[in-house]
Write an enzyme that holds these catalytic residues in place. Sequence first.
Site, PDB file in Angstrom:
ATOM      1  N   THR A   1       0.824  -1.216   0.000  1.00 15.90           N
ATOM      2  CA  THR A   1       0.000   0.000   0.000  1.00 15.90           C
ATOM      3  C   THR A   1       0.854   1.260   0.000  1.00 15.90           C
ATOM      4  O   THR A   1       0.479   2.272  -0.600  1.00 15.90           O
ATOM      5  CB  THR A   1      -0.957   0.013   1.207  1.00 15.90           C
ATOM      6  OG1 THR A   1      -0.231  -0.316   2.381  1.00 15.90           O
ATOM      7  CG2 THR A   1      -2.077  -0.986   1.024  1.00 15.90           C
ATOM      8  N   THR A   2       2.033   1.205   0.635  1.00 22.30           N
ATOM      9  CA  THR A   2       2.945   2.358   0.618  1.00 22.30           C
ATOM     10  C   THR A   2       3.458   2.631  -0.791  1.00 22.30           C
ATOM     11  O   THR A   2       3.824   3.762  -1.116  1.00 22.30           O
ATOM     12  CB  THR A   2       4.118   2.107   1.594  1.00 22.30           C
ATOM     13  OG1 THR A   2       3.594   1.935   2.913  1.00 22.30           O
ATOM     14  CG2 THR A   2       5.095   3.273   1.604  1.00 22.30           C
TER      15      THR A   2
ATOM     16  N   TYR B   1     -12.854  -3.386   2.295  1.00 22.01           N
ATOM     17  CA  TYR B   1     -14.188  -2.943   1.905  1.00 22.01           C
ATOM     18  C   TYR B   1     -15.284  -3.972   2.166  1.00 22.01           C
ATOM     19  O   TYR B   1     -16.357  -3.644   2.675  1.00 22.01           O
ATOM     20  CB  TYR B   1     -14.238  -2.507   0.426  1.00 22.01           C
ATOM     21  CG  TYR B   1     -15.570  -1.910   0.006  1.00 22.01           C
ATOM     22  CD1 TYR B   1     -15.884  -0.595   0.324  1.00 22.01           C
ATOM     23  CD2 TYR B   1     -16.513  -2.672  -0.672  1.00 22.01           C
ATOM     24  CE1 TYR B   1     -17.114  -0.057  -0.027  1.00 22.01           C
ATOM     25  CE2 TYR B   1     -17.740  -2.146  -1.023  1.00 22.01           C
ATOM     26  CZ  TYR B   1     -18.043  -0.837  -0.710  1.00 22.01           C
ATOM     27  OH  TYR B   1     -19.257  -0.313  -1.047  1.00 22.01           O
TER      28      TYR B   1
ATOM     29  N   TYR C   1      -1.491  -9.956   6.157  1.00 20.98           N
ATOM     30  CA  TYR C   1      -1.350  -8.524   6.434  1.00 20.98           C
ATOM     31  C   TYR C   1      -2.676  -8.011   6.977  1.00 20.98           C
ATOM     32  O   TYR C   1      -3.648  -7.879   6.241  1.00 20.98           O
ATOM     33  CB  TYR C   1      -0.939  -7.800   5.148  1.00 20.98           C
ATOM     34  CG  TYR C   1      -0.745  -6.311   5.253  1.00 20.98           C
ATOM     35  CD1 TYR C   1      -0.638  -5.657   6.480  1.00 20.98           C
ATOM     36  CD2 TYR C   1      -0.658  -5.527   4.106  1.00 20.98           C
ATOM     37  CE1 TYR C   1      -0.461  -4.282   6.562  1.00 20.98           C
ATOM     38  CE2 TYR C   1      -0.469  -4.152   4.168  1.00 20.98           C
ATOM     39  CZ  TYR C   1      -0.377  -3.537   5.403  1.00 20.98           C
ATOM     40  OH  TYR C   1      -0.197  -2.178   5.484  1.00 20.98           O
TER      41      TYR C   1
ATOM     42  N   ARG D   1      -7.211   0.386   7.263  1.00 24.61           N
ATOM     43  CA  ARG D   1      -7.399   0.520   5.814  1.00 24.61           C
ATOM     44  C   ARG D   1      -8.502  -0.401   5.280  1.00 24.61           C
ATOM     45  O   ARG D   1      -9.139  -0.081   4.282  1.00 24.61           O
ATOM     46  CB  ARG D   1      -6.088   0.216   5.073  1.00 24.61           C
ATOM     47  CG  ARG D   1      -5.038   1.304   5.187  1.00 24.61           C
ATOM     48  CD  ARG D   1      -3.828   0.956   4.325  1.00 24.61           C
ATOM     49  NE  ARG D   1      -2.792   1.976   4.384  1.00 24.61           N
ATOM     50  CZ  ARG D   1      -2.733   3.035   3.579  1.00 24.61           C
ATOM     51  NH1 ARG D   1      -3.667   3.231   2.669  1.00 24.61           N
ATOM     52  NH2 ARG D   1      -1.737   3.903   3.690  1.00 24.61           N
TER      53      ARG D   1
ATOM     54  N   LYS E   1       2.027  -9.640   9.111  1.00 20.70           N
ATOM     55  CA  LYS E   1       2.320  -8.232   9.322  1.00 20.70           C
ATOM     56  C   LYS E   1       1.091  -7.661  10.020  1.00 20.70           C
ATOM     57  O   LYS E   1       0.037  -7.488   9.412  1.00 20.70           O
ATOM     58  CB  LYS E   1       2.582  -7.503   7.993  1.00 20.70           C
ATOM     59  CG  LYS E   1       2.819  -6.003   8.163  1.00 20.70           C
ATOM     60  CD  LYS E   1       2.918  -5.285   6.829  1.00 20.70           C
ATOM     61  CE  LYS E   1       3.075  -3.777   7.039  1.00 20.70           C
ATOM     62  NZ  LYS E   1       3.084  -3.029   5.770  1.00 20.70           N
TER      63      LYS E   1
ATOM     64  N   ILE F   1       7.904  -4.541   9.033  1.00 19.47           N
ATOM     65  CA  ILE F   1       7.846  -4.074   7.646  1.00 19.47           C
ATOM     66  C   ILE F   1       7.509  -2.601   7.766  1.00 19.47           C
ATOM     67  O   ILE F   1       6.397  -2.229   8.134  1.00 19.47           O
ATOM     68  CB  ILE F   1       6.821  -4.846   6.810  1.00 19.47           C
ATOM     69  CG1 ILE F   1       7.290  -6.301   6.641  1.00 19.47           C
ATOM     70  CG2 ILE F   1       6.650  -4.191   5.428  1.00 19.47           C
ATOM     71  CD1 ILE F   1       6.312  -7.191   5.882  1.00 19.47           C
TER      72      ILE F   1
END
Length: 291
Positions: free
Chosen positions: A46-47, A109, A135, A140, A164, A206
């Site tokens: 995402t980064t 979502y 993750y 998010r 993560k 991470i």
Amino acid sequence: MQKFIGLGVALVTPFKKDLTVDVDALIKLVNFNIENGTNYLVINGTTGESATISKEEKEQIIDIVVKTNNKRLPLVLGIGGNNTLEVVEELQTRDLSKIDGILSVAPYYSKPTQEGFYQHYKAIAAATEKPIILYNVPGRTAKNMEPATTLRLAKDFSNIVAIKEAGNNQQQYNTLLKDKPVDFLIISGDDDLALGVALAGGSGVISVIGQAYPKEFSKMIQLGLEGKNKEAYKIHFKMMDIVDYIFAENNPAGIKTVLQELGICTNDVRLPLVKASADLQAKIANYVASF
């Protein structure tokens, strides 16, 4: 899974002013991290603004990182989403021969039940023999994958090797660390909690900020893994402000501003994200100048 212990960094995708991928800057960023203590690299997380990167650009980015890395560090590739069938198809059709592990974000979502999380990752585990890092990032995805679900997956699938965890929830970390299988890795996804997690028995981080200060952040994590809390906290305290700054508005606008100050890439991001505000840019510039 010794490959995923220590400092992993979630690489940004550098852009030129016209918002095309800046190949030279990406090469510079990868080499900078390899040469300064990063233990493994994470591509298209995402980064890296994966939500606004085209399929063609993703292929380009993977190719650049693989070639630049040249087998020097382990590589983790982000392959995840809320369409389980699509994730499975990508895992089955993509050439993963030069990739060491998969980072797969919890479905966003859709807000699945805990059984939905389990079945999603069960399908992913069956689709590849590569090591999988779960993750969990409820800020998010809008839904927390609870420790019981994570631990169930860890026990049931041999190629699910780590999580993560990025819920910014110390109690959830502690539950995972207390009850995890011996070889299962708990990796911090929260830069501000990374040292505490390492000291408590985690396997590292991470990181977002780590790609700007790999030498210092990797040293801090290593000291944490060795239980040397006093030395580690000296680095942690020095970096507290910049960690706060990079997440003050949106990620990766903050970290890209740091990287711009370090001369690695511009601070350009793609809509709907916008650059860091002038006030935040000034705070970051002052921090970098005085570090």
